[in-house]
Design an enzyme around this catalytic site. Structure first.
Site, PDB file in Angstrom:
ATOM      1  N   CYS A 347       0.401  -1.314  -0.479  1.00  0.00           N
ATOM      2  CA  CYS A 347       0.033  -0.038  -0.056  1.00  0.00           C
ATOM      3  C   CYS A 347       1.131   1.547  -0.053  1.00  0.00           C
ATOM      4  O   CYS A 347       1.729   1.213   1.042  1.00  0.00           O
ATOM      5  CB  CYS A 347      -0.968   0.034   0.899  1.00  0.00           C
ATOM      6  N   CYS A 350      -0.060   4.210   2.693  1.00  0.00           N
ATOM      7  CA  CYS A 350       0.224   4.003   3.952  1.00  0.00           C
ATOM      8  C   CYS A 350       1.701   4.188   4.339  1.00  0.00           C
ATOM      9  O   CYS A 350       1.810   4.357   5.118  1.00  0.00           O
ATOM     10  CB  CYS A 350      -0.439   1.917   4.227  1.00  0.00           C
ATOM     11  N   ASP A 351       2.494   3.318   3.565  1.00  0.00           N
ATOM     12  CA  ASP A 351       3.874   2.884   4.024  1.00  0.00           C
ATOM     13  C   ASP A 351       4.812   3.941   2.713  1.00  0.00           C
ATOM     14  O   ASP A 351       6.068   4.015   3.876  1.00  0.00           O
ATOM     15  CB  ASP A 351       4.030   1.577   2.871  1.00  0.00           C
TER      16      ASP A 351
END
Length: 535
Positions: A347, A350-351
């Site tokens: 992702c 997210c990361d």
């Protein structure tokens, strides 16, 4: 950070539901300073200003540091802690924790609540998050609820950006990253059902296997809570059928989708918003919802089928609708699985922030891969795209944008062979130039895998016919190779994996199940009720 008038007005409305006073205990800084301390103190003061039932208390409570606070009711700590300013996506985690601590019912499945209540040993969860991560709140909220259900459990949200020393010491490169009693418990994308499964593994004896089902014989049991599953459940309930929906999380892949612009009649929505709309619609009908659980076993003998859940519950049902969707496809190369959360990610939203100023790769040249590269190029120092085919599969408009960025490099006709790591962190990958057959290596700090999805058909793969890719084979009425088992959505051979198509296929599957029930169970006690409801 000051809360706006609109947010304060909404909080005032929520706080009116509190049945007990909740204290937010903020750790005194002592000699330890932190640049976010003043912001947190202002944030909490604003938060507590909306109700006499909320109180901000300062003191030495033995918490992590000057940007840490916990929740307390009647002088008793509730086991819910926050280290950081819970803004962004984590603001909802704080609101929900306060409401639950103050008496608003917890919405975890009843069987899950009983299971968590049986934990008889001390468990301290630490959840490292990024405030921009839209997957992290699900983990934080689930573990907060665990803590509120059982005094043996503590759950602490930790904003990784405010504790870089801890993040570096534990070599965390992705969120959410969950530690239990100081040891890694889970990392990467993980839902409530998976947390329950891992809790069962961690604490033996939590499962109380039933010998008989608690529910009466169901007409239709839907497995999967995405657009296809919810559509199937609603259509079954509208026919007057006894209906249960089993899902690890309502919304499925939708919850990971930030923008949706192709759901006809809805110009724009988000995955979480659409997931909420699906639940609201389903709540209008008499549907038994079993959420945050997974299916352990399906027995499909002649007549009713038997479904055993991860909580030990049993459901007997005349028909099954499988709508379990799909999940991220993995490369399957050495170094991938063992480095998830340590440089391998799925992702970019997210990361991505963990790779600011670093060199990363995106594996996959379809729309999702090129979109990921465009997102990451604004954060990372450089982005290298690796595509197996000779040409990119993404839309031309995305390809042109990627080609116009100075820090995006694209390699086509290459095969990633291995992801390498040193000292517990990804440091590069090895790949094959398919044209020259030359093996090459590239130094990298992170690898984002974007090569599509794989069907979640494992629960029925030994029961019904599936393709070599794991898709459930269905006909034009969503019938599988086994009488009484139907399937719909991304888990099937139906082409074009789109939300609107999944919704239509879910409706079709339930209409087919209804037709099957009229034929196979015409003399069943429910038959007259079913016919009357459909008239």
């Amino acid at each position: 950070m000051r809360l706006t008038k609109d947010i304060l007005a909404t909080l005032t409305e929520y706080a009116s539901r509190l049945e007990a006073a909740v204290q937010l205990r903020l750790q005194e800084p002592g000699a330890e300073a932190h640049p976010k301390r003043e912001e947190l103190e202002t944030f909490l003061a604003d938060f507590c200003s909306v109700s006499d039932q909320l109180e901000l208390i300062h003191g030495d409570f033995g918490l992590r540091g000057p940007v840490s606070f916990d929740l307390c009711v009647d002088g008793q700590p509730q086991g819910v802690l926050f280290s950081g300013v819970p803004g962004g996506h984590e603001f909802n985690s704080l609101v929900l924790a306060v409401l639950n601590a103050g008496g608003v019912p917890i919405k975890l499945d009843e069987a899950v609540q009983k299971l968590v209540g049986r934990v008889d040993e001390s468990l301290h969860f630490e959840v490292f998050v990024s405030l921009s991560c839209h997957n992290c709140p699900d983990v934080v909220q689930t573990l907060n609820q665990f803590a509120l259900l059982n005094g043996q459990i503590r759950s602490e949200m930790i904003d990784g950006g405010l504790f870089p020393d801890v993040v570096e010491a534990r070599e965390i490169q992705g969120v959410p990253s969950v530690y239990l009693n100081g040891e890694l418990f889970a990392n990467g994308k993980v839902d409530a059902a998976k947390l329950v499964e891992k809790l069962i593994e961690q604490v033996p004896g939590l499962i109380e296997v039933q010998s008989e089902p608690e529910l009466p014989l169901q007409d239709v049991t839907v497995i999967g809570g995405g657009p296809a599953g919810v559509s199937a459940a609603i259509y079954a309930a509208r026919k007057g059928l006894h209906t249960t929906l089993v899902t690890d999380r309502l919304g499925g892949q939708l919850k990971d989708t930030l923008g949706i612009e192709n759901l006809i009649s809805v110009p724009y929505t988000t995955g979480p918003e659409l997931s909420g709309a699906l639940l609201n619609h389903m709540d209008q009908y008499d549907i038994t919802l079993k959420e945050n659980v997974s299916v352990e076993q399906i027995e499909a003998v002649h007549g009713p089928k038997r479904v055993t859940l991860s909580t030990g519950e049993i459901i007997d049902t005349k028909t099954l609708v499988i709508a379990t969707g799909a999940r991220w496809r993995e490369l399957g190369v050495p170094g991938e699985k063992e480095n998830i959360g340590n440089g391998v990610a799925f992702c970019p939203h997210c990361d991505g922030p963990f790779f600011k100023g670093k060199d990363v790769a995106v594996v996959g040249g379809g729309n999702s891969g090129i979109e990921a590269a465009l997102d990451l190029c604004n954060i990372a120092s450089s982005v290298t795209v690796f595509e197996f085919l000779p040409d990119l599969k993404a839309d031309d408009v995305l390809v042109k944008q990627a080609q116009s960025r100075d820090n995006i490099t694209i390699h086509t006709n290459v095969a990633v062979q291995e992801i390498t790591a040193e000292g517990g962190k990804v440091n590069g990958l090895n790949y094959l130039d398919r044209a020259s057959e030359a093996s090459k290596a590239q130094t990298l700090d992170g690898v984002f895998v974007q090569i599509g999805l794989i069907p979640n058909s494992q629960c029925v793969r030994d029961l019904v016919d599936v393709t070599q890719y794991g898709e459930i084979v269905v006909d034009d009425k969503c019938r599988t190779s086994v009488d009484g088992i139907f399937a719909c959505g991304d888990v099937t051979t139906t082409p074009y994996k789109q939300i609107i198509i999944s919704m239509g296929e879910g409706a079709k599957a339930s209409l087919s199940a209804f037709e099957y029930l009229l034929t196979e169970y015409a003399e069943a006690p429910q038959a007259e009720e079913v016919l009357e409801a459909s008239a």
